[in-house]
Design a protein around this motif. Structure first.
Motif, PDB file in Angstrom:
ATOM      1  N   GLY A 237      45.202  10.522  24.460  1.00  0.00           N
ATOM      2  CA  GLY A 237      44.160  11.431  24.940  1.00  0.00           C
ATOM      3  C   GLY A 237      43.773  12.561  23.921  1.00  0.00           C
ATOM      4  N   HIS A 238      44.657  12.989  23.148  1.00  0.00           N
ATOM      5  CA  HIS A 238      44.308  14.127  22.064  1.00  0.00           C
ATOM      6  C   HIS A 238      43.230  13.585  21.225  1.00  0.00           C
ATOM      7  N   ARG A 239      43.244  12.370  21.003  1.00  0.00           N
ATOM      8  CA  ARG A 239      42.205  11.789  19.755  1.00  0.00           C
ATOM      9  C   ARG A 239      41.070  11.232  20.825  1.00  0.00           C
ATOM     10  N   GLY A 240      41.065  11.127  22.121  1.00  0.00           N
ATOM     11  CA  GLY A 240      40.000  10.860  22.931  1.00  0.00           C
ATOM     12  C   GLY A 240      39.840   9.135  22.718  1.00  0.00           C
ATOM     13  N   ALA A 241      41.128   8.523  22.495  1.00  0.00           N
ATOM     14  CA  ALA A 241      40.751   7.078  22.305  1.00  0.00           C
ATOM     15  C   ALA A 241      41.314   6.184  23.640  1.00  0.00           C
ATOM     16  N   ARG A 242      40.660   5.111  23.939  1.00  0.00           N
ATOM     17  CA  ARG A 242      41.013   4.265  24.795  1.00  0.00           C
ATOM     18  C   ARG A 242      40.386   2.734  24.483  1.00  0.00           C
ATOM     19  N   PHE A 243      41.495   2.061  24.458  1.00  0.00           N
ATOM     20  CA  PHE A 243      41.187   0.641  23.830  1.00  0.00           C
ATOM     21  C   PHE A 243      41.575  -0.458  24.742  1.00  0.00           C
TER      22      PHE A 243
ATOM     23  N   GLY B 253      36.532   6.247  19.555  1.00  0.00           N
ATOM     24  CA  GLY B 253      37.606   6.123  20.352  1.00  0.00           C
ATOM     25  C   GLY B 253      37.458   4.822  21.392  1.00  0.00           C
ATOM     26  N   VAL B 254      36.429   4.302  21.483  1.00  0.00           N
ATOM     27  CA  VAL B 254      36.359   3.043  22.438  1.00  0.00           C
ATOM     28  C   VAL B 254      35.625   2.113  21.802  1.00  0.00           C
ATOM     29  N   VAL B 255      35.587   0.784  22.308  1.00  0.00           N
ATOM     30  CA  VAL B 255      35.295  -0.310  21.861  1.00  0.00           C
ATOM     31  C   VAL B 255      33.769  -0.498  22.410  1.00  0.00           C
ATOM     32  N   VAL B 256      32.734  -0.349  21.545  1.00  0.00           N
ATOM     33  CA  VAL B 256      31.313  -0.246  22.266  1.00  0.00           C
ATOM     34  C   VAL B 256      30.582  -1.623  22.059  1.00  0.00           C
ATOM     35  N   GLU B 257      31.094  -2.586  21.323  1.00  0.00           N
ATOM     36  CA  GLU B 257      30.598  -3.863  21.084  1.00  0.00           C
ATOM     37  C   GLU B 257      31.884  -4.721  20.674  1.00  0.00           C
TER      38      GLU B 257
ATOM     39  N   GLY C 256      38.185   6.199  15.094  1.00  0.00           N
ATOM     40  CA  GLY C 256      39.415   5.695  16.007  1.00  0.00           C
ATOM     41  C   GLY C 256      39.923   4.321  15.375  1.00  0.00           C
ATOM     42  N   LYS C 257      39.522   3.524  14.434  1.00  0.00           N
ATOM     43  CA  LYS C 257      40.072   2.415  13.953  1.00  0.00           C
ATOM     44  C   LYS C 257      41.457   2.318  13.517  1.00  0.00           C
ATOM     45  N   SER C 258      42.009   3.608  12.621  1.00  0.00           N
ATOM     46  CA  SER C 258      43.251   3.633  12.275  1.00  0.00           C
ATOM     47  C   SER C 258      44.147   3.894  13.425  1.00  0.00           C
ATOM     48  N   THR C 259      43.469   4.628  14.541  1.00  0.00           N
ATOM     49  CA  THR C 259      44.375   4.951  15.725  1.00  0.00           C
ATOM     50  C   THR C 259      44.706   3.684  16.336  1.00  0.00           C
ATOM     51  N   LEU C 260      43.901   2.788  16.676  1.00  0.00           N
ATOM     52  CA  LEU C 260      44.145   1.405  17.048  1.00  0.00           C
ATOM     53  C   LEU C 260      44.977   0.761  16.355  1.00  0.00           C
ATOM     54  N   LEU C 261      45.015   0.526  15.123  1.00  0.00           N
ATOM     55  CA  LEU C 261      46.020   0.105  14.288  1.00  0.00           C
ATOM     56  C   LEU C 261      47.438   0.804  14.529  1.00  0.00           C
ATOM     57  N   GLY C 262      47.568   2.233  14.707  1.00  0.00           N
ATOM     58  CA  GLY C 262      48.683   3.054  14.705  1.00  0.00           C
ATOM     59  C   GLY C 262      49.359   2.611  16.140  1.00  0.00           C
ATOM     60  N   MET C 263      48.584   2.535  17.149  1.00  0.00           N
ATOM     61  CA  MET C 263      49.484   2.045  18.247  1.00  0.00           C
ATOM     62  C   MET C 263      49.952   0.724  18.102  1.00  0.00           C
ATOM     63  N   ILE C 264      49.116  -0.282  17.603  1.00  0.00           N
ATOM     64  CA  ILE C 264      49.859  -1.702  17.358  1.00  0.00           C
ATOM     65  C   ILE C 264      50.942  -1.644  16.484  1.00  0.00           C
ATOM     66  N   ALA C 265      51.090  -0.982  15.373  1.00  0.00           N
ATOM     67  CA  ALA C 265      52.173  -0.866  14.615  1.00  0.00           C
ATOM     68  C   ALA C 265      53.277  -0.124  15.235  1.00  0.00           C
ATOM     69  N   GLY C 266      53.076   0.773  16.155  1.00  0.00           N
ATOM     70  CA  GLY C 266      54.077   1.709  16.582  1.00  0.00           C
ATOM     71  C   GLY C 266      54.262   3.001  15.750  1.00  0.00           C
ATOM     72  N   LEU C 267      53.329   3.287  14.948  1.00  0.00           N
ATOM     73  CA  LEU C 267      53.191   4.699  14.182  1.00  0.00           C
ATOM     74  C   LEU C 267      52.583   5.772  15.250  1.00  0.00           C
ATOM     75  N   LEU C 268      51.990   5.390  16.183  1.00  0.00           N
ATOM     76  CA  LEU C 268      51.419   6.494  17.170  1.00  0.00           C
ATOM     77  C   LEU C 268      51.954   5.722  18.658  1.00  0.00           C
ATOM     78  N   ARG C 269      52.325   6.792  19.615  1.00  0.00           N
ATOM     79  CA  ARG C 269      52.818   6.376  20.858  1.00  0.00           C
ATOM     80  C   ARG C 269      51.660   6.717  21.762  1.00  0.00           C
ATOM     81  N   PRO C 270      51.172   5.728  22.654  1.00  0.00           N
ATOM     82  CA  PRO C 270      50.020   5.956  23.631  1.00  0.00           C
ATOM     83  C   PRO C 270      50.576   6.720  24.611  1.00  0.00           C
ATOM     84  N   ASP C 271      49.455   7.745  25.384  1.00  0.00           N
ATOM     85  CA  ASP C 271      49.758   8.408  26.420  1.00  0.00           C
ATOM     86  C   ASP C 271      50.059   7.584  27.560  1.00  0.00           C
ATOM     87  N   ASP C 272      49.227   6.368  27.623  1.00  0.00           N
ATOM     88  CA  ASP C 272      49.433   5.564  28.655  1.00  0.00           C
ATOM     89  C   ASP C 272      48.926   3.969  28.421  1.00  0.00           C
ATOM     90  N   GLY C 273      49.493   3.219  29.023  1.00  0.00           N
ATOM     91  CA  GLY C 273      48.890   1.815  28.920  1.00  0.00           C
ATOM     92  C   GLY C 273      49.971   0.878  28.166  1.00  0.00           C
TER      93      GLY C 273
END
Length: 363
Positions: A11-17, A211-215, A36-53
């Motif tokens: 949420g605080h990064r406005g990202a939803r993948f 923060g979202v996939v547009v294509e 938001g590209k690095s945010t996506l990698l961070g969630m996959i790697a475990g460096l960032l904890r998603p708010d939900d999902g």
């Protein structure tokens, strides 16, 4: 199996993948800085904890916020390779590569054998005894790749791996990565700004904006029929977005009508018009001949583009990237083109294709 799915938000990064990747596939993640590209990698790697999902890798759940599941980074089977090699400075290249198998409890002899194997795979056997301070940037990145692969990851994440390298070194490393990923059938996600990385390494592409996939789609689909401004820019085509007025026409948010060759757009739905800069003619006064698409623009910059001069227009009234035209140097001189000058862009309808706008979706 190493299929990947990410359906999570921060949420605080406005990202939803909402992203899915098949076993053995390579996904290129493109987008402007801060998208938001690095945010996506961070969630996959475990460096960032998603708010939900959820995040899953093969048959293993790495994140499930509803169930309270969060696997720590070291236990995910994911290796992250960044712009900087980040080798241990006090260890030799061989010892750096052997670090991961040693950490998994293998003997020194086994770890040395694995390190030697991966050094061979990246054509760096002759660098085994060197320390990081004795390596060039390209050599250090080779060792970093070997170290990442020696960990036997189920998923390889690459964050701009060629960005810090000399332009003469990057092609060699790109070929190396292509060979390793293909021969090993590795599942990988590569974040890049370089179109060549996507072309050389990826099976599929997603474009991330705000923060979202547009294509999303295959490399060929995204680069030959882009639906986002960023993809159109790197593919070298103009894109005007708006609402379809017919299967072969649209109206932009600022009221400009665009006509072209239809490709399935439905009246009233979001659509995009694509046309090449080389198809655009530039006029000092409004043309009154055959072109159906005529736009008044202000020149923002001129740049060399092969044997032509690329004339870029200022951003459109809605803030989107303005169109570009390719003209000869003689035409640029005759028109006295310069930033700030008001000119007319014209393009024939048969040079324009009108497509439905591809909504952000999982691929």
């Amino acid at each position: 199996m190493s299929a990947l799915t990410v359906r999570a938000g921060l949420g605080h990064r406005g990202a939803r993948f909402d992203v899915a990747l098949g076993d053995g596939e390579v996904l290129a993640v493109l987008g402007p800085n801060g998208a938001g590209k690095s945010t996506l990698l961070g969630m996959i790697a475990g460096l960032l904890r998603p708010d939900d999902g959820t995040v899953t890798l093969g048959d293993r759940t790495l994140v499930d916020t509803a169930a309270g599941v969060f696997v720590p980074p070291h236990d995910r089977g994911v290796a992250l390779l960044s712009q900087q090699a980040l080798l241990f400075p006090h260890l030799t290249a061989a010892a750096n590569v052997a670090f991961a198998p040693r950490s998994r409890g293998m003997s020194r002899a086994q770890s040395r054998e694995i390190a030697a194997h991966w050094l061979r795979q990246v054509d760096a056997e002759d660098l085994a005894a060197r320390r990081p301070s004795q390596l060039s940037g390209g050599q250090a990145q080779r060792i970093a790749i070997a170290r990442a692969l020696a960990a036997e990851p189920r998923l390889l994440l690459l964050d701009e791996p060629m960005a810090a390298l000399d332009v003469a070194v990057a092609p060699t490393l790109r070929r190396l990565l292509r060979r390793v990923l293909r021969e090993q059938a590795r599942t990988a996600v590569i974040v890049t700004h370089d179109l060549l990385d996507a072309l050389a390494l990826a099976d599929r592409v997603i474009v991330v904006e705000a923060g979202v996939v547009v294509e999303s789609g295959t490399v060929r689909e995204v680069l030959t029929h882009p639906r986002s401004a960023f993809a159109a820019r790197i593919a070298g085509v103009n894109l005007l977005a708006g609402t379809a007025t017919s299967p072969d026409g649209l109206e932009t948010p600022w009221g400009a009508a665009v006509s072209g060759i239809g490709s399935g757009a439905e009246a009233g739905s979001p659509a995009v018009a694509l046309f090449r800069p080389a198809a655009v003619s530039v006029h000092a006064d409004r043309p009154h001949a055959s072109p159906r698409n005529v736009f008044a623009v202000t020149v923002s910059e001129l740049e060399a583009h092969g044997a032509a001069v690329r004339v870029r227009a200022e951003d459109n009234p809605d803030g989107s990237v303005g169109p570009a035209a390719d003209v000869t140097p003689a035409a640029a001189a005759e028109l006295d083109l310069a930033p700030g000058h008001r000119v007319w862009f014209a393009v024939k309808a048969q040079e324009v294709t009108v497509h439905p706008a591809r909504a952000a979706r999982n691929q």
